[in-house]
Structures are given as C-alpha cells and as structure tokens.
Design an enzyme around this catalytic site. Sequence first.
Site, mmCIF file in Angstrom:
data_model
loop_
_atom_site.group_PDB
_atom_site.id
_atom_site.type_symbol
_atom_site.label_atom_id
_atom_site.label_comp_id
_atom_site.label_asym_id
_atom_site.label_seq_id
_atom_site.Cartn_x
_atom_site.Cartn_y
_atom_site.Cartn_z
ATOM 1 N N SER A 1 0.809 -1.217 0.000
ATOM 2 C CA SER A 1 0.000 0.000 0.000
ATOM 3 C C SER A 1 0.846 1.272 0.000
ATOM 4 O O SER A 1 0.322 2.361 -0.211
ATOM 5 C CB SER A 1 -0.933 0.016 1.220
ATOM 6 O OG SER A 1 -0.175 0.017 2.426
ATOM 7 N N TYR B 1 15.697 -4.448 15.250
ATOM 8 C CA TYR B 1 15.485 -4.505 13.798
ATOM 9 C C TYR B 1 16.620 -5.256 13.109
ATOM 10 O O TYR B 1 16.394 -6.067 12.213
ATOM 11 C CB TYR B 1 15.382 -3.071 13.264
ATOM 12 C CG TYR B 1 15.027 -2.950 11.798
ATOM 13 C CD1 TYR B 1 13.749 -3.278 11.341
ATOM 14 C CD2 TYR B 1 15.956 -2.468 10.875
ATOM 15 C CE1 TYR B 1 13.415 -3.140 10.002
ATOM 16 C CE2 TYR B 1 15.623 -2.318 9.540
ATOM 17 C CZ TYR B 1 14.353 -2.663 9.106
ATOM 18 O OH TYR B 1 14.031 -2.523 7.770
ATOM 19 N N ASP C 1 -2.725 -9.276 9.285
ATOM 20 C CA ASP C 1 -1.613 -8.823 10.122
ATOM 21 C C ASP C 1 -0.490 -9.841 9.970
ATOM 22 O O ASP C 1 -0.638 -11.003 10.355
ATOM 23 C CB ASP C 1 -2.084 -8.738 11.572
ATOM 24 C CG ASP C 1 -0.986 -8.345 12.547
ATOM 25 O OD1 ASP C 1 0.179 -8.207 12.120
ATOM 26 O OD2 ASP C 1 -1.292 -8.197 13.752
ATOM 27 N N SER D 1 17.523 -5.810 5.097
ATOM 28 C CA SER D 1 18.004 -4.446 5.282
ATOM 29 C C SER D 1 19.519 -4.480 5.437
ATOM 30 O O SER D 1 20.087 -5.490 5.885
ATOM 31 C CB SER D 1 17.392 -3.817 6.534
ATOM 32 O OG SER D 1 18.043 -2.605 6.878
#
Length: 243
Positions: free
Chosen positions: A11, A153, A60, A140
């Site tokens: 989105s 993270y 989710d 990442s």
Amino acid sequence: MNRTILVTGASKGIGKAIACKLSLDGFDIVIHYHSDKQGALETQKFIEQTGQKSRLIQFDISNTEQCQQVIEADIELHGAYYGVVNNAGIIRDGAFPALTQDDWKSVIHTDLNSFYNVLHPCIMPMIGLRDGGRIIVISSVSGIVGNRGQVNYSAAKAGVIGATKALALELAKRKITVNCIAPGLIDTGILDMEPIALKEAMNMIPLKRMGHVDEVAGLASYLMSDNAGYITRQVISINGGMV
C-alpha cells in the site's frame, strides 16, 4: 500462463513500487495491506491501468493463524502464487538500554516471524504449480552490518537472511529461487529520522544520496524475471556503497 505475485505491504513505499513495477512486467498482483486500505486501492488503480489483474488481501503479518487462514482461502479461490515478495515490516528504533520488551517482541514477531507466517502457506501450492517460482525477501543493510539504535530490527533482518539462505537450499530442486534484497537508506516519502541521524547516515554513503523506491523495485523486477533463474540464496544490497 498468467503468473500471480503476492506483495506484502503493497500500500506504500517499497512494497507499492515493487507491486506497480511487477504489474508493468506482466504479472497479476495480490496487493496485501494491514491498515492502509486507501493506499492499497491506489496501488490497485495503477495496476488496473497496466491491464493486469489485481486483488486486495488484508491481514496482520505478525498473526500466524490469520496469515494462514487468509492466504489459504485466497489460494483456494484463485490458485497458487508464482511468486511472493515478503516486504511488510515495522521499525521500533531506540538505544538498546531504552528498548522495552514490547519494542523487542513486536519487531521480532513482525519482521522475523512474518517469514514463516507469510511464506509457509504459499510454498506447497507454489510447488504444486510445477512452474518454478520466485521468492524475494526484503531484509536491510541493518541485517548485514548492524545499526546503532536498531538492535531489534538488525536482529530480525539478520534472521530473515539466514532463513532465506536455508529455504533456498530446500526449494532449489523445485526451480524456486529465494533471494534477499537488503536496502540501505531509501526515500519512501515517509522517512522518520532525526536530522542529526540522517546527516550521519548520509556521510556513510559514497553516492551521497538516498536511494529511490523505483531502484529497489527495478532489482525486484529482475529477480522475479526468467533471466534470474540461476540466481538463488543471495543477499543483494542496494545501498549506494554504504557497505
């Protein structure tokens, strides 16, 4: 044969750019979103203009049961996916001593556990297509080298790199490739960084600029293509030379 790709977090940001680019490549797209339905509808509007089919799917990614139920129902109704881009995730940055249990658990449960939650219901139907397949996991640069203020993270994104490499071994005989894209500092239009932190990050980038979502999408486009059939178990960084 019409090939369908599931893109999670489609989105906005990188996920939206990837979904739009893959539709231009001739794929039908399953647009996943969690809460931003308006953004998902905007992605769908673009895809419709390319002439490809698309549909919205909502769940989710941190909820194992919900992922399984929604994905299995979608596959039962429309057929298996040729490819999956596991992109959606969250960030809860902070110095490690200041991280709460919720900061740690929410990032791990979302960014790492979603590897299982999203991909597990997709794999056997994908194998059943007998058409090979493509899985792209968005990691990442933090998962490669670690990053100050992102211990949670970095842990999650390093975990998905290990999982990607292992899954690639399991699926290679099925001609299903599994690769990671590890973006660095990418301008998604919603970058939330302190000016000092942003300046420090820019100093680490030889190209002296942030990357664009379209540049990440271009890499995903290649990895999803037939030309990338001999590339699997790789982590490909797109970070302006940061590492």
